[in-house]
Design a protein around this motif. Structure first.
Motif, PDB file in Angstrom:
ATOM      1  N   SER A  74      23.378 -26.874  -0.193  1.00 31.23           N
ATOM      2  CA  SER A  74      24.175 -25.840   0.452  1.00 31.23           C
ATOM      3  C   SER A  74      23.300 -24.807   1.167  1.00 31.23           C
ATOM      4  CB  SER A  74      25.071 -25.160  -0.572  1.00 31.23           C
ATOM      5  OG  SER A  74      24.257 -24.477  -1.496  1.00 31.23           O
ATOM      6  N   HIS A  75      22.145 -24.609   0.579  1.00 35.39           N
ATOM      7  CA  HIS A  75      21.276 -23.580   1.145  1.00 35.39           C
ATOM      8  C   HIS A  75      20.368 -24.137   2.233  1.00 35.39           C
ATOM      9  CE1 HIS A  75      18.270 -20.348   1.205  1.00 35.39           C
ATOM     10  NE2 HIS A  75      19.285 -19.583   0.768  1.00 35.39           N
ATOM     11  N   ASP A  76      19.690 -25.221   1.865  1.00 37.45           N
ATOM     12  CA  ASP A  76      18.654 -25.709   2.766  1.00 37.45           C
ATOM     13  C   ASP A  76      19.199 -26.540   3.910  1.00 37.45           C
ATOM     14  OD1 ASP A  76      17.094 -24.430   1.031  1.00 37.45           O
ATOM     15  OD2 ASP A  76      16.214 -26.217   0.081  1.00 37.45           O
ATOM     16  N   TYR A  78      22.698 -26.869  -4.808  1.00 37.54           N
ATOM     17  CA  TYR A  78      22.307 -25.548  -4.307  1.00 37.54           C
ATOM     18  C   TYR A  78      21.423 -25.668  -3.072  1.00 37.54           C
ATOM     19  CZ  TYR A  78      20.721 -20.708  -4.515  1.00 37.54           C
ATOM     20  OH  TYR A  78      20.456 -19.402  -4.211  1.00 37.54           O
ATOM     21  N   SER A  79      20.454 -26.550  -3.234  1.00 39.39           N
ATOM     22  CA  SER A  79      19.522 -26.689  -2.088  1.00 39.39           C
ATOM     23  C   SER A  79      20.227 -27.291  -0.895  1.00 39.39           C
ATOM     24  CB  SER A  79      18.286 -27.499  -2.489  1.00 39.39           C
ATOM     25  OG  SER A  79      18.650 -28.845  -2.676  1.00 39.39           O
ATOM     26  N   ARG A 106      22.046 -26.144   5.252  1.00 37.66           N
ATOM     27  CA  ARG A 106      22.789 -25.287   6.179  1.00 37.66           C
ATOM     28  C   ARG A 106      21.877 -24.506   7.140  1.00 37.66           C
ATOM     29  NH1 ARG A 106      27.696 -22.832   2.847  1.00 37.66           N
ATOM     30  NH2 ARG A 106      29.308 -24.233   3.686  1.00 37.66           N
ATOM     31  N   ALA A 107      20.722 -24.155   6.626  1.00 40.46           N
ATOM     32  CA  ALA A 107      19.805 -23.363   7.476  1.00 40.46           C
ATOM     33  C   ALA A 107      19.496 -24.095   8.784  1.00 40.46           C
ATOM     34  CB  ALA A 107      18.530 -23.049   6.703  1.00 40.46           C
TER      35      ALA A 107
END
Lengths: 599, 147
Positions: A388-390, A385-386, A392-393
């Protein structure tokens, strides 16, 4: 004759009488005279005891000399010759024939006897003979005797009849008895024959013994078993000495202690099966025998022995015994082995118990580990999750701000500066693609399967329509054969088709022939789907690299891609318990097959 | 941005870069009239329900759209969404989730809670601008909300 022995007997010298007394040796006091007259005179005077002369001569002389003191005795002296005959002068045949004629007349008219009696009859008869006496006798005695004779005859006839009857009766009775005897005899013969047949047709040996222990009868089987050629070799002989003289162990077996001896001495019935009989050739055999006493008038008169050769049976028994012993030994051995095994098993059981304990410990540890794993799985998810989330940012920022730079400061940058910024943006985009593919791959592996009946044909159609752009749709010949529905995870199977169809499109982009064919075949418990293109294909020696993560058989400059698509496809197929493989030749297109269980 | 009553678009985003890019995308689409950016979920709830530092704000005036990030400090995006959609006064405000990842669980939960749209922020800024334009047109211009 005996009276003459030792008497003084006078005879005429040269007479037959002299020869007679001398021959017969009648007496040793023999006196002779020259004439018969002299002899008679001397006898009459009291000399001598007797005179022997011929009858006629004697009687005539006594008459002539008128001597009455001498008594002629009327009997014949045996072997004293007194032959009379006519003697004539030679040649006087007419006289002889005259004499014979006269004799025949005398004989014919029965006067011969009269004449003979007159001349040769005893002197007494002549003296006593009185016609009167004879007449009286004749008159009185004759009728009486006739009557008596008649009566006697009648009596005799009656008696004869009576006796004849009784004799006939007796004869009849005798005949009856004789018949009965005949019948008995034939019955006896028959029953004897039957008994003989019975005796000789039985397989067991049978022999009889009298009270002295001698064989009285023996049947064929017995002879055969014992090795005798005929009955005479046995019958009348002491059978114990012939066949029962020695015990099985070789020690002598005296008749007095023999079991059979007890039978014909005491009348005991005997059954025995552990002795031996001896054959004529000196060999022995185990026998079983029954000994029965023969009892006549409540007295034992002998015994009958029936016996068998049981050597085969004994052999069998011995073998059985041997087998039994062997079996027992084996059983003992096995029992021992089993006991050992039981001991081992006990040990094993203990070991097992320890193992079980260990196992439960391990299970506890495993549970702990599983919890840890679940925890790390969650961590992984959190990580994904991180990522994909972090991750990508910043990528978005790189891309976005590069874009701002290009938009806001384009005038300050020359072409090379602009190219650098574009390269930054492209790489950020590629990295984003890699991240999303990786996330997708991990999602495919982790997500649970939601199985349902899926219409494969409609999925394939819609994916082709989504994936192929307008230009491709015009260029490609899309051939969808009949394919069966499948029980599978809808969204995952969509990804399979999506990857395979986009690959087919992508690798056909540079080929002259643009054709995609999709179909399926049913085989053992599975359905095999395939997708065939006429594109670039691949070298089949790299087939094993085809489904690896980040493995690419083509350069990025030739065909774009991250090398994750087929890895995802393989994972999805494997998760459905299917197989995936491919066939291809470089520049001749490729066929991808995947199978799903036929449910 | 002192006049909170005039806020048309509320952006809840803790990453200033993302917030700036969103603003720029809105500007590029000429939608950035009255935009308010808040950097955590707690502030977002305070603002909407006129609490804390926003207690002066009139509750009756609602933003026309809320762009909500999921990963937020203090109170998460899903929690904010839940509060909004459970409250009858606020549940009619369109909420668009703007997030970095297309995590299925989040997606499902968001729709379950009543989200109006779900946008994965693309790395390519141009695509982002496009996406913002589309949702701006729909939610701000075409979609008439009840007063």
């Amino acid at each position: 004759m005996e009276d003459l022995h030792g008497k003084e007997i006078v005879v005429m010298k040269g007479d037959n009488a002299e020869e007679f007394i001398r021959r017969e040796n009648i007496t040793d006091k023999i006196y002779t005279t020259n004439t018969f007259e002299e002899a008679f005179t001397r006898l009459a005077e009291g000399y001598y005891d007797a005179i022997i002369v011929q009858k006629i001569t004697g009687i005539q002389l006594l008459k002539q000399m008128k001597i009455k003191t001498i008594k002629p005795l009327d009997f014949r002296l045996p072997r004293f010759r007194q032959d009379y005959c006519f003697a004539v002068q030679k040649g006087n045949e007419p006289l002889l024939s005259r004499l014979n004629e006269g004799l025949s007349i005398v004989i014919a008219n029965d006067t011969f006897e009269e004449i003979r009696l007159k001349w040769f009859g005893p002197s007494e008869t002549k003296q006593v003979s009185t016609g009167q006496i004879i007449k009286i006798i004749l008159i009185i005695l004759l009728p009486v005797s006739i009557v008596l004779i008649l009566l006697w005859i009648i009596f005799l006839r009656r008696e004869v009849k009576r006796r004849t009857n009784s004799l006939q009766q007796e004869i009849w009775e005798h005949k009856q008895t004789l018949n009965a005897l005949h019948i008995h005899q034939s019955q006896l013969k028959e029953s004897e024959a039957r008994i003989r047949l019975l005796l000789n047709s039985t397989a067991e040996g049978i022999y009889g013994i009298d009270q002295d222990g001698n064989c009285s009868l023996i049947n064929k089987s017995a002879l055969q078993i014992l090795g005798f050629e005929n009955r005479n070799q046995v019958v009348g002989k002491n059978i114990h000495n012939l066949i029962h003289h020695t015990r099985a162990d070789g020690s002598p077996y005296p008749a007095e202690s023999c079991n059979i001896f007890k039978t014909f001495k005491n009348g005991e019935k005997i059954h025995n099966s552990d002795e031996v009989f001896w054959r004529t050739d000196g060999t022995s055999f185990s026998t079983e025998y029954f000994s029965y006493p023969i009892i006549e008038d409540e007295k034992v008169t002998g015994a009958v022995v029936a016996f068998w050769d049981i050597s085969e049976r004994k052999k069998g028994e011995m073998e059985l015994l041997k087998l039994k012993n062997e079996l027992e030994a084996k059983v003992a051995l096995r029992t021992k082995e089993l006991q050992e095994k039981v001991v081992k098993l006990d040990k094993s059981q203990k070991a097992m118990l320890f193992m079980v304990e260990d196992l439960s410990n391990i299970t506890v540890e495993l549970k702990k580990e599983r919890k840890k794993l679940e925890f790390s799985n969650k961590e992984l998810e959190a990580f994904a999750y991180s990522v994909s989330h972090d991750l990508r940012a910043p990528l978005r920022a790189i891309n976005g701000y590069s874009n701002f730079l290009l938009e806001d400061y384009a005038k300050l940058l020359d072409d090379e500066g602009k190219r650098f910024i574009n390269t930054i943006r492209e790489n950020a985009t590629k990295m984003d693609q890699l991240i999303s593919d990786m996330l997708n791959l991990s999602r495919v592996s982790r997500a649970s399967l939601n199985l349902s009946e899926v219409n494969m044909a409609s999925i394939v159609k819609s994916i082709y329509n989504e994936t192929a752009n307008e230009k491709e749709k015009k260029q490609f010949e899309f051939c969808l054969n009949e394919i069966p529905d499948a029980v599978c995870d809808y969204s995952l199977i969509k990804q399979v088709w999506q990857n395979l169809i986009s690959n087919a499109l992508k690798y056909s982009s540079k080929s002259a022939e643009k054709k995609i064919e999709i179909g399926a075949e049913k085989s053992n418990n599975e359905v095999i789907y395939y997708i065939k293109d006429k594109g670039a294909g691949f070298d089949s020696k790299y087939e094993n690299k085809l489904f690896g993560v980040f493995q690419r058989l083509h350069k990025s400059s030739e065909f774009k891609g991250t090398g994750v698509g087929l890895a995802i496809v393989q994972r999805i197929v494997v998760r459905h318990e299917g197989r995936i493989w491919a066939e291809s030749e470089v520049d001749k297109g490729a066929v991808f097959f995947f199978s799903l269980p036929d449910k | 941005m002192e006049n909170y009553e005039e806020v048309d678009i509320l952006i809840v985003e803790d990453n200033p870069n993302d917030a700036e890019m969103t603003l720029r995308a809105l500007k590029k689409n000429k939608l950035a009239n009255s935009v308010m950016v808040l950097d955590d979920g707690e502030k977002a709830l305070d603002f909407i329900f006129s609490k804390g530092r926003f207690q002066e704000r009139k509750k009756t005036v609602r933003p026309k759209i809320i762009l909500l990030d999921l990963k937020l400090p203090k109170v998460g995006g899903l929690e904010v969404l839940k509060e909004l959609k459970q409250n009858p006064q606020t549940q009619i405000i369109p909420v668009v989730i703007l997030t970095s990842s297309k995590e299925e669980a989040d997606l499902i939960e968001s729709y379950r809670l009543g989200v109006n749209s779900y946008i994965v922020k693309p790395v390519d800024f141009n695509k982002f601008v496009e996406a913002v334009r589309e949702l701006g047109y729909y939610w701000l211009l075409l979609n008439e909300q009840p007063k």
